[in-house]
Design a protein around this motif. Structure first.
Motif, PDB file in Angstrom:
ATOM      1  N   UNK A   1      -4.756   6.120  10.982  1.00  0.00           N
ATOM      2  CA  UNK A   1      -4.956   5.731   9.581  1.00  0.00           C
ATOM      3  C   UNK A   1      -3.659   5.749   8.777  1.00  0.00           C
ATOM      4  N   UNK A   2      -2.639   6.440   9.288  1.00  0.00           N
ATOM      5  CA  UNK A   2      -1.361   6.478   8.570  1.00  0.00           C
ATOM      6  C   UNK A   2      -0.220   6.629   9.561  1.00  0.00           C
ATOM      7  N   UNK A   3       0.829   5.854   9.336  1.00  0.00           N
ATOM      8  CA  UNK A   3       2.008   5.879  10.207  1.00  0.00           C
ATOM      9  C   UNK A   3       3.240   5.857   9.304  1.00  0.00           C
ATOM     10  N   UNK A   4       3.974   6.974   9.277  1.00  0.00           N
ATOM     11  CA  UNK A   4       5.042   7.139   8.293  1.00  0.00           C
ATOM     12  C   UNK A   4       6.327   7.654   8.925  1.00  0.00           C
ATOM     13  N   UNK A   5       7.454   7.147   8.432  1.00  0.00           N
ATOM     14  CA  UNK A   5       8.766   7.697   8.749  1.00  0.00           C
ATOM     15  C   UNK A   5       9.296   8.369   7.487  1.00  0.00           C
ATOM     16  N   UNK A   6       9.631   9.657   7.590  1.00  0.00           N
ATOM     17  CA  UNK A   6      10.180  10.419   6.471  1.00  0.00           C
ATOM     18  C   UNK A   6      11.628  10.787   6.772  1.00  0.00           C
ATOM     19  N   UNK A   7      12.444  10.919   5.713  1.00  0.00           N
ATOM     20  CA  UNK A   7      13.852  11.267   5.898  1.00  0.00           C
ATOM     21  C   UNK A   7      14.223  12.476   5.039  1.00  0.00           C
TER      22      UNK A   7
ATOM     23  N   UNK B   1      24.704   7.471   1.555  1.00  0.00           N
ATOM     24  CA  UNK B   1      25.856   8.107   2.180  1.00  0.00           C
ATOM     25  C   UNK B   1      25.546   9.406   2.896  1.00  0.00           C
ATOM     26  N   UNK B   2      24.287   9.839   2.869  1.00  0.00           N
ATOM     27  CA  UNK B   2      23.878  11.101   3.486  1.00  0.00           C
ATOM     28  C   UNK B   2      23.134  10.812   4.786  1.00  0.00           C
ATOM     29  N   UNK B   3      23.527  11.482   5.862  1.00  0.00           N
ATOM     30  CA  UNK B   3      22.837  11.325   7.141  1.00  0.00           C
ATOM     31  C   UNK B   3      21.576  12.180   7.133  1.00  0.00           C
ATOM     32  N   UNK B   4      20.435  11.525   7.248  1.00  0.00           N
ATOM     33  CA  UNK B   4      19.141  12.206   7.136  1.00  0.00           C
ATOM     34  C   UNK B   4      18.442  12.294   8.491  1.00  0.00           C
ATOM     35  N   UNK B   5      17.712  13.380   8.677  1.00  0.00           N
ATOM     36  CA  UNK B   5      16.874  13.552   9.865  1.00  0.00           C
ATOM     37  C   UNK B   5      15.595  12.742   9.669  1.00  0.00           C
ATOM     38  N   UNK B   6      15.191  12.044  10.725  1.00  0.00           N
ATOM     39  CA  UNK B   6      13.992  11.210  10.640  1.00  0.00           C
ATOM     40  C   UNK B   6      12.793  11.924  11.260  1.00  0.00           C
ATOM     41  N   UNK B   7      11.695  11.948  10.518  1.00  0.00           N
ATOM     42  CA  UNK B   7      10.446  12.554  10.985  1.00  0.00           C
ATOM     43  C   UNK B   7       9.385  11.466  11.087  1.00  0.00           C
ATOM     44  N   UNK B   8       8.680  11.442  12.219  1.00  0.00           N
ATOM     45  CA  UNK B   8       7.603  10.474  12.416  1.00  0.00           C
ATOM     46  C   UNK B   8       6.274  11.194  12.206  1.00  0.00           C
ATOM     47  N   UNK B   9       5.576  10.817  11.159  1.00  0.00           N
ATOM     48  CA  UNK B   9       4.324  11.475  10.777  1.00  0.00           C
ATOM     49  C   UNK B   9       3.166  10.499  10.972  1.00  0.00           C
ATOM     50  N   UNK B  10       2.220  10.861  11.838  1.00  0.00           N
ATOM     51  CA  UNK B  10       1.060  10.002  12.078  1.00  0.00           C
ATOM     52  C   UNK B  10      -0.227  10.780  11.810  1.00  0.00           C
ATOM     53  N   UNK B  11      -1.209  10.076  11.270  1.00  0.00           N
ATOM     54  CA  UNK B  11      -2.503  10.683  10.965  1.00  0.00           C
ATOM     55  C   UNK B  11      -3.599   9.844  11.609  1.00  0.00           C
ATOM     56  N   UNK B  12      -4.507  10.513  12.312  1.00  0.00           N
ATOM     57  CA  UNK B  12      -5.668   9.831  12.878  1.00  0.00           C
ATOM     58  C   UNK B  12      -6.937  10.454  12.320  1.00  0.00           C
ATOM     59  N   UNK B  13      -7.965   9.633  12.189  1.00  0.00           N
ATOM     60  CA  UNK B  13      -9.270  10.090  11.721  1.00  0.00           C
ATOM     61  C   UNK B  13     -10.296   9.710  12.781  1.00  0.00           C
ATOM     62  N   UNK B  14     -10.877  10.733  13.407  1.00  0.00           N
ATOM     63  CA  UNK B  14     -11.801  10.516  14.526  1.00  0.00           C
ATOM     64  C   UNK B  14     -11.153   9.653  15.607  1.00  0.00           C
ATOM     65  N   UNK B  15      -9.864   9.909  15.841  1.00  0.00           N
ATOM     66  CA  UNK B  15      -9.144   9.212  16.897  1.00  0.00           C
ATOM     67  C   UNK B  15      -8.550   7.877  16.497  1.00  0.00           C
ATOM     68  N   UNK B  16      -8.820   7.409  15.296  1.00  0.00           N
ATOM     69  CA  UNK B  16      -8.300   6.113  14.844  1.00  0.00           C
ATOM     70  C   UNK B  16      -7.104   6.328  13.919  1.00  0.00           C
TER      71      UNK B  16
END
Length: 229
Positions: A197-203, A180-195
């Motif tokens: 490695x992690x793709x996340x949506x946080x609220x 029931x709570x409207x949350x802000x969405x954050x897109x968090x990505x991590x690369x290692x040497x350009x590749x």
């Protein structure tokens, strides 16, 4: 001396043992999300006194066990990949790296547990079961220590033992309603040497007192471009 009858002797022995009987202890079990909690009841003056369990420490122990199990699983998978390398030298190098990663991951589990126990010591052992009231939350997040203004991107990068890591924490214009709570969405990505490695949506969401709440994530870890978790 007058002899006691068998019935009198029986009554005497029973009463004598009763005088030296230790307080009775009753065990009752209660289920917790992290496992099974044993509640101990001790009879004191005819009333049951309850020893309140430390839910915080029990949860920390459950998370530590899970972390250790996950580390073992990752190590087994890494060795399985090493077994498929035809070159003996490459296989040995892969196994050595798997062992090094195992030790690092184990250390991380212990460090995280130490941090949780420190938090338990400060916050106490009560269970964490907050009541979520949607009317207590506001539309934007402007906490001075953690402002999340849509369109903002924070970049963290540096050299690690595995290579150059680049982390982009992008506050999007998207929202998601959770409990029931409207949350802000954050897109968090991590690369290692350009590749990647992690793709996340946080609220995240902020309450009327200015506290920022974390409502969860949808995360993927990748290796060689393929999702592993």
């Amino acid at each position: 001396m007058k002899m006691k009858t068998p019935s009198q002797l029986k009554r005497f022995n029973t009463e004598d043992h009763a005088c030296h009987r230790k307080p009775a202890r009753l065990l009752a079990s209660a289920t917790l999300a992290a496992g099974v909690t044993i509640l101990l009841f001790t009879l004191v003056n005819g009333e049951a006194a309850v020893e309140v369990p430390d839910f915080c420490r029990q949860t920390a122990q459950a998370v530590l066990t899970s972390c250790r199990d996950g580390v073992k699983s990752d190590y087994s998978l890494a060795l399985g990949k090493c077994d498929n390398l035809a070159d003996p030298a490459a296989r040995a190098e892969c196994q050595n790296q798997a062992s090094a990663d195992l030790n690092d991951a184990r250390q991380t589990c212990e460090e995280q547990n130490d941090a949780r126990l420190a938090a338990c010591q400060r916050l106490g052992g009560a269970p964490y079961d907050p009541v979520i009231d949607p009317s207590n939350f506001v539309a934007r997040i402007d906490n001075p220590y953690f402002p999340l203004r849509p369109g903002t991107t924070l970049i963290y990068e540096g050299h690690t033992g595995e290579g150059f890591e680049h982390d982009e924490f992008a506050v999007t214009h998207h929202t998601r309603v959770i409990l029931g709570v409207t949350c802000v969405e954050v897109h968090d990505t991590v690369t290692l040497d350009g590749e990647l490695t992690e793709d996340t949506l946080d609220w995240f969401a902020q309450d009327r007192d200015g506290n920022v709440w974390y409502f969860g994530e949808n995360t993927h870890e990748l290796e060689d471009g393929l999702i592993t978790t």
